[in-house]
Design a protein around this motif. Structure first.
Motif, mmCIF file in Angstrom:
data_model
loop_
_atom_site.group_PDB
_atom_site.id
_atom_site.type_symbol
_atom_site.label_atom_id
_atom_site.label_comp_id
_atom_site.label_asym_id
_atom_site.label_seq_id
_atom_site.Cartn_x
_atom_site.Cartn_y
_atom_site.Cartn_z
ATOM 1 N N CYS A 195 -4.184 27.170 5.976
ATOM 2 C CA CYS A 195 -5.368 28.069 5.506
ATOM 3 C C CYS A 195 -5.398 28.314 4.510
ATOM 4 N N GLY A 196 -4.779 27.887 3.484
ATOM 5 C CA GLY A 196 -5.100 28.005 2.056
ATOM 6 C C GLY A 196 -5.227 29.330 1.471
ATOM 7 N N PRO A 197 -5.950 30.052 0.821
ATOM 8 C CA PRO A 197 -6.229 31.445 0.311
ATOM 9 C C PRO A 197 -6.651 32.338 1.368
ATOM 10 N N GLY A 198 -6.895 31.881 2.552
ATOM 11 C CA GLY A 198 -7.340 32.758 3.552
ATOM 12 C C GLY A 198 -8.657 33.131 3.901
ATOM 13 N N THR A 199 -9.304 32.726 3.042
ATOM 14 C CA THR A 199 -10.868 33.095 3.132
ATOM 15 C C THR A 199 -11.520 32.504 4.447
ATOM 16 N N VAL A 200 -11.178 31.381 5.060
ATOM 17 C CA VAL A 200 -11.748 30.666 6.118
ATOM 18 C C VAL A 200 -11.119 31.312 7.309
ATOM 19 N N THR A 201 -9.812 31.725 7.408
ATOM 20 C CA THR A 201 -9.250 32.612 8.427
ATOM 21 C C THR A 201 -9.867 33.723 8.453
ATOM 22 N N ILE B 70 -1.462 29.352 8.766
ATOM 23 C CA ILE B 70 -0.221 28.722 8.368
ATOM 24 C C ILE B 70 -0.679 27.961 7.050
ATOM 25 N N ASP B 71 0.283 27.734 6.222
ATOM 26 C CA ASP B 71 -0.042 27.169 4.920
ATOM 27 C C ASP B 71 1.489 26.841 4.349
ATOM 28 N N HIS B 72 1.830 25.633 3.587
ATOM 29 C CA HIS B 72 2.906 25.411 2.884
ATOM 30 C C HIS B 72 3.241 25.883 1.577
ATOM 31 N N SER B 73 2.071 26.595 1.136
ATOM 32 C CA SER B 73 1.913 26.778 -0.436
ATOM 33 C C SER B 73 2.378 28.256 -0.497
ATOM 34 N N ALA B 74 3.158 28.548 -1.085
ATOM 35 C CA ALA B 74 3.626 30.208 -1.392
ATOM 36 C C ALA B 74 2.523 30.910 -2.371
ATOM 37 N N GLU B 75 1.896 30.009 -3.159
ATOM 38 C CA GLU B 75 0.833 30.428 -4.024
ATOM 39 C C GLU B 75 -0.397 30.855 -3.296
ATOM 40 N N MET B 76 -0.811 29.776 -2.246
ATOM 41 C CA MET B 76 -1.990 30.218 -1.309
ATOM 42 C C MET B 76 -1.625 31.356 -0.553
ATOM 43 N N LEU B 77 -0.661 31.371 0.028
ATOM 44 C CA LEU B 77 -0.311 32.473 1.034
ATOM 45 C C LEU B 77 -0.433 34.035 0.430
ATOM 46 N N GLU B 78 0.220 34.070 -0.931
ATOM 47 C CA GLU B 78 0.207 35.228 -1.599
ATOM 48 C C GLU B 78 -1.192 35.600 -1.834
ATOM 49 N N LYS B 79 -2.028 34.956 -2.213
ATOM 50 C CA LYS B 79 -3.454 35.108 -2.154
ATOM 51 C C LYS B 79 -3.993 35.504 -1.009
ATOM 52 N N ALA B 80 -3.745 34.785 0.091
ATOM 53 C CA ALA B 80 -3.994 35.338 1.557
ATOM 54 C C ALA B 80 -3.847 36.497 1.995
ATOM 55 N N ARG B 81 -2.466 36.751 1.545
ATOM 56 C CA ARG B 81 -1.992 38.110 2.030
ATOM 57 C C ARG B 81 -2.686 39.398 1.430
ATOM 58 N N ALA B 82 -3.029 38.879 0.110
ATOM 59 C CA ALA B 82 -3.767 40.184 -0.709
ATOM 60 C C ALA B 82 -5.183 40.335 -0.069
ATOM 61 N N HIS B 83 -5.679 38.990 0.423
ATOM 62 C CA HIS B 83 -7.217 39.183 0.818
ATOM 63 C C HIS B 83 -7.285 39.651 2.173
ATOM 64 N N ASP B 84 -6.593 39.725 3.212
ATOM 65 C CA ASP B 84 -6.763 40.150 4.613
ATOM 66 C C ASP B 84 -5.568 40.519 5.256
ATOM 67 N N ASP B 85 -5.428 41.809 5.658
ATOM 68 C CA ASP B 85 -4.033 42.256 6.342
ATOM 69 C C ASP B 85 -4.197 41.845 7.779
ATOM 70 N N ARG B 86 -5.571 41.524 8.164
ATOM 71 C CA ARG B 86 -5.505 41.547 9.534
ATOM 72 C C ARG B 86 -5.176 40.363 10.206
#
Length: 265
Positions: A46-52, A71-87
């Protein structure tokens, strides 16, 4: 050793261009208004979550409220994703070892599976996680024969073994191979290829594009900072010859991608 972690900000420099294939893939999928009402959706890589988030917008409509997991293996990408969308439920996992907790209605992956080896075995394994009648939708870059990628070997000729080992991490199959692998498990296997002509701006835009993705393992494999600097200088010079900036400052960057949508039997 150079930092091999993903950099969400570097990856996001060309956010609109990187999202475009995902938008096109989602557009190809049936929606709730057409009778496809998935309750369990997974975005692999999912990377930074924008597509999700686009998946939420497409399928959380008309009373349909699916559980959507990125799902992503990168902690850095998931940190960005969590800040982007909490749904969305965000989970850190390696795609090669990941297993869902429940069967999936829509298994989606945009520009991620090229990092996972062994697609002939991976795709049947992923099919096993999808409900009968569910969909598998994926997109992978198919630009490995383009100058942008072929010039990596040329720029790294002094470190041939290191560069070859790094490039070996990125592989996909031929379209017909995907068809053969999926048809025992899926019906209505739809494959197509698209060449985008990205309109890029700024200094060394093609280098910056590749730097965020395919160059990561290459630079990590080079022996030291001097080698990395020499490689990057040579690579940038060659890219400018092949992808010259126009008088208006725009660089046109053709990029091929392979798409697949299949229905689980």
């Amino acid at each position: 050793m150079t930092n091999t972690h993903w950099d969400p900000d570097q990856y996001g420099l060309f956010g609109d261009e990187r999202r475009r294939p995902a938008i096109d893939l989602i557009a190809r999928l049936p929606k709730p208004a057409q009778g496809f009402n998935p309750t369990n959706i997974v975005d692999l890589g999912c990377g930074p979550g924008t597509v999700t988030s686009l998946l939420v917008d497409a399928f959380a409509t008309n009373g349909n409220e699916p559980v959507i997991t990125g799902i992503d293996h990168s902690a850095e990408m998931l940190e960005k994703a969590r800040a982007h969308d909490d749904r969305i439920i965000w989970q850190q996992s390696d795609i090669a070892a990941w297993e869902p907790e429940a069967p999936i209605d829509l298994l989606f992956s945009n520009a991620a599976l090229q990092w996972v080896p062994g697609h002939a075995n991976l795709l049947p394994r992923l099919c096993g996680f999808v409900k009968p009648g569910g969909l598998i939708a994926l997109q992978v870059p198919n630009n490995f024969l383009a100058p942008s990628h072929q010039l990596i070997s040329e720029a790294g000729e002094k470190w041939e073994k290191e560069v070859a080992a790094a490039q070996d991490q990125l592989k996909i199959m031929r379209p017909g191979d995907y068809f053969d692998v999926l048809t025992p498990h899926c019906s209505n296997v739809d494959l197509w290829q698209t060449q985008y002509c990205h309109v890029l701006r700024g200094e060394d835009p093609v280098f910056n594009w590749v730097f965020a993705t395919a160059l990561r393992p290459v630079l990590a494999n080079l022996p030291d900072d001097d080698a990395r600097a020499a490689f990057c200088a040579h690579y940038k010079t060659r890219l400018k010859h092949v992808y010259p900036a126009r008088p208006d400052g725009i660089t046109l960057f053709p990029f091929n991608r392979l798409f697949i949508v299949a229905s689980k039997r």
